[in-house]
Design a protein around this motif. Sequence first.
Motif: not given
Length: 113
Positions: A37-44, A59-63, A69-73, A93-95
């Motif tokens: 498992a991989y704990n991903a934190q993304a800021e797009t 434009v921020s995808f998260e806000s 903004d976080r997901k366990t993959l 790995v797919s996000l």
Amino acid sequence: MNNTRFRMLATAAALAAPAALAAPDPWDGAFMFQIGAYNAQAETAMRLDTSDGRFGTQVSFESDLGGEDRKTLPTFEMLWRLNPRHALEASVVSLRREGNTTLRATIEFGDQR
């Protein structure tokens, strides 16, 4: 009490060390499969400017769009050892993230509003 626990832990570690050293090396096998498992934190963030040079809205995808903004993959890995010096390895790995919200402002994206 803590001294007794420490001694018991040290004794268990000393007894387990030879067994761990005698264990076969996982790199010696012809095939290896691994799931993790991989704990991903993304800021797009994105912005598309107009063709005449004006800045578009950032434009921020998260806000702005309510995205995660976080997901366990899950991760999947495979290794095939062709010979002692060569191996073929693959991993996946797919996000994929989703989000929805009601926009409260006008977004200028390229030449469109």
